[in-house]
Design a protein around this motif. Structure first.
Motif, PDB file in Angstrom:
ATOM      1  N   GLU A 229       0.839  -1.213   0.052  1.00  0.00           N
ATOM      2  CA  GLU A 229       0.177   0.004   0.022  1.00  0.00           C
ATOM      3  C   GLU A 229       0.666   1.424  -0.025  1.00  0.00           C
ATOM      4  O   GLU A 229       0.683   2.320  -0.856  1.00  0.00           O
ATOM      5  CB  GLU A 229      -1.113  -0.139   1.189  1.00  0.00           C
ATOM      6  CG  GLU A 229      -1.864   1.229   1.183  1.00  0.00           C
ATOM      7  CD  GLU A 229      -2.750   1.113   2.633  1.00  0.00           C
ATOM      8  OE1 GLU A 229      -3.528   2.189   2.663  1.00  0.00           O
ATOM      9  OE2 GLU A 229      -2.801   0.131   3.197  1.00  0.00           O
ATOM     10  N   LYS A 230       2.057   1.260   0.988  1.00  0.00           N
ATOM     11  CA  LYS A 230       2.732   2.373   0.682  1.00  0.00           C
ATOM     12  C   LYS A 230       3.462   2.703  -0.384  1.00  0.00           C
ATOM     13  O   LYS A 230       3.693   3.617  -0.972  1.00  0.00           O
ATOM     14  CB  LYS A 230       3.787   2.170   2.149  1.00  0.00           C
ATOM     15  CG  LYS A 230       3.148   2.386   3.312  1.00  0.00           C
ATOM     16  CD  LYS A 230       4.015   2.190   4.526  1.00  0.00           C
ATOM     17  CE  LYS A 230       3.395   2.558   5.847  1.00  0.00           C
ATOM     18  NZ  LYS A 230       4.522   2.228   7.056  1.00  0.00           N
ATOM     19  N   ALA A 231       4.013   1.451  -0.907  1.00  0.00           N
ATOM     20  CA  ALA A 231       4.767   1.423  -2.332  1.00  0.00           C
ATOM     21  C   ALA A 231       3.660   2.191  -3.318  1.00  0.00           C
ATOM     22  O   ALA A 231       3.977   3.011  -4.220  1.00  0.00           O
ATOM     23  CB  ALA A 231       5.053  -0.009  -2.873  1.00  0.00           C
ATOM     24  N   GLU A 232       2.589   1.736  -3.343  1.00  0.00           N
ATOM     25  CA  GLU A 232       1.598   2.280  -4.277  1.00  0.00           C
ATOM     26  C   GLU A 232       1.123   3.824  -4.161  1.00  0.00           C
ATOM     27  O   GLU A 232       1.104   4.546  -5.181  1.00  0.00           O
ATOM     28  CB  GLU A 232       0.143   1.580  -4.313  1.00  0.00           C
ATOM     29  CG  GLU A 232       0.190  -0.007  -4.884  1.00  0.00           C
ATOM     30  CD  GLU A 232      -0.838  -0.727  -4.597  1.00  0.00           C
ATOM     31  OE1 GLU A 232      -1.820  -0.281  -3.566  1.00  0.00           O
ATOM     32  OE2 GLU A 232      -1.140  -1.830  -4.995  1.00  0.00           O
ATOM     33  N   GLU A 233       1.149   4.201  -2.935  1.00  0.00           N
ATOM     34  CA  GLU A 233       1.115   5.378  -2.554  1.00  0.00           C
ATOM     35  C   GLU A 233       2.320   6.375  -2.792  1.00  0.00           C
ATOM     36  O   GLU A 233       2.197   7.208  -3.459  1.00  0.00           O
ATOM     37  CB  GLU A 233       0.747   5.699  -0.969  1.00  0.00           C
ATOM     38  CG  GLU A 233      -0.513   5.267  -0.635  1.00  0.00           C
ATOM     39  CD  GLU A 233      -0.751   5.235   0.829  1.00  0.00           C
ATOM     40  OE1 GLU A 233       0.393   5.731   1.709  1.00  0.00           O
ATOM     41  OE2 GLU A 233      -1.833   5.130   1.510  1.00  0.00           O
ATOM     42  N   GLN A 234       3.430   5.779  -2.821  1.00  0.00           N
ATOM     43  CA  GLN A 234       4.445   6.665  -3.203  1.00  0.00           C
ATOM     44  C   GLN A 234       4.647   6.586  -4.596  1.00  0.00           C
ATOM     45  O   GLN A 234       5.168   7.496  -5.178  1.00  0.00           O
ATOM     46  CB  GLN A 234       5.747   5.670  -2.751  1.00  0.00           C
ATOM     47  CG  GLN A 234       7.261   6.195  -2.723  1.00  0.00           C
ATOM     48  CD  GLN A 234       8.186   5.828  -1.981  1.00  0.00           C
ATOM     49  OE1 GLN A 234       8.205   4.826  -1.471  1.00  0.00           O
ATOM     50  NE2 GLN A 234       9.634   6.396  -2.236  1.00  0.00           N
ATOM     51  N   LEU A 235       4.188   5.608  -5.254  1.00  0.00           N
ATOM     52  CA  LEU A 235       4.224   5.564  -6.855  1.00  0.00           C
ATOM     53  C   LEU A 235       3.391   6.661  -7.246  1.00  0.00           C
ATOM     54  O   LEU A 235       3.798   7.446  -8.197  1.00  0.00           O
ATOM     55  CB  LEU A 235       3.843   4.099  -7.191  1.00  0.00           C
ATOM     56  CG  LEU A 235       3.933   4.284  -8.705  1.00  0.00           C
ATOM     57  CD1 LEU A 235       5.133   4.293  -9.635  1.00  0.00           C
ATOM     58  CD2 LEU A 235       3.349   2.683  -9.463  1.00  0.00           C
ATOM     59  N   ALA A 236       2.175   6.963  -6.822  1.00  0.00           N
ATOM     60  CA  ALA A 236       1.272   7.643  -7.166  1.00  0.00           C
ATOM     61  C   ALA A 236       1.812   9.125  -6.839  1.00  0.00           C
ATOM     62  O   ALA A 236       1.574  10.057  -7.643  1.00  0.00           O
ATOM     63  CB  ALA A 236      -0.113   7.422  -6.396  1.00  0.00           C
TER      64      ALA A 236
END
Length: 267
Positions: A229-236
């Motif tokens: 989830e954090k990786a996806e947020e960071q990617l966004a």
């Protein structure tokens, strides 16, 4: 007067040999009258020519005076024009120098901005690839754990410890590269140690119950899902920042190019 006396003398000298041939005085008078008429006519013609010459000289002098006056006035105007043009040339030279300096500054700014933008784009591409790899790896790990847990909670305990350990180590390396928090990394390593301890306990009498394995596997899933989830947020966030950076660069580039074009046209 002297000229006339000379003529009379010459006439008299010419008629002396002919005195014997008639009335000499009449001849002299006749010649004198003829010469007088001739001289008078020539004098009148010369006077007329002189008067015409004087008139021409007067006209020429007047015309020359007018020409001099006009030329003097024109000279003053031309000198004034030359002074104005010299001032405009000086101002234009200064303006050209300013425009050239402005163009050079804009071109340098554009070159610098383009260089920064290229580096930003390269960094974004590398970071995006890393995060996408992290998300993909986490997703695959979660899928594996969920699949094994769904089959049989107790079977999860039979999963190859080395395989899980290798997976977590791989995730740990990726987490470091993706700048995840130390807390998340420590949590993940703590779960690895717990999993290894559980494997060692399996060799002793009294194996753990199935609920314990389920809880254990759930802890791993929580960590992996949290990391994903954090990786996806960071990617966004990274992609949003890239979009903004590209937009800002495009706006700056257009502004600088328009300014350069306007300054070039003014030159």
């Amino acid at each position: 007067m002297q000229h006339r006396n000379k003529l009379l003398f010459l006439v008299a000298a010419a008629v002396v040999p002919r005195v014997v041939c008639g009335n000499p005085l009449g001849k002299v008078i006749e010649l004198l009258d003829s010469l007088t008429a001739k001289i008078t006519k020539e004098g009148e013609e010369e006077a007329k020519a002189y008067a015409a010459f004087v008139e021409w000289c007067d006209d020429a002098a007047a015309n020359t005076g007018f020409a001099i006056k006009a030329a003097t006035a024109k000279k003053g105007k031309l000198e004034a024009t030359i002074g104005e043009e010299a001032g405009e040339i000086s101002a234009a030279g200064t303006k050209i120098e300013e425009l050239a300096g402005s163009i050079a500054t804009d071109e340098a700014d554009l070159t610098s901005a383009t260089s920064v933008r290229k580096k930003e784009a390269a960094d974004f591409t590398a970071s995006e690839a890393e995060l996408m790899d992290v998300i993909d790896t986490l997703g695959r790990a979660i899928t594996v754990i969920e699949r094994e847990t769904a089959k049989n909670p107790a079977a999860f305990a039979q999963t190859d410890t080395k395989t899980i350990t290798g997976l977590v180590k791989t995730l740990s390396t990726i987490v470091d590269a993706a700048s995840f928090s130390t807390q998340d990394k420590n949590k993940l390593l703590g779960l690895v140690q717990s999993r290894q301890a559980a494997d060692e306990d399996d060799d002793e009498p009294g194996a753990p119950a199935a609920a314990a394995y389920k809880s254990h596997s759930g802890g791993i899933l929580d960590v992996l899902e949290d990391l994903k989830e954090k990786a996806e947020e960071q990617l966004a966030t990274l992609r949003k920042a890239e979009t903004n950076a590209k937009h800002n660069y495009d706006m700056l580039k257009q502004s600088l190019e328009d300014h350069i074009a306007a300054d070039t046209k003014d030159m």
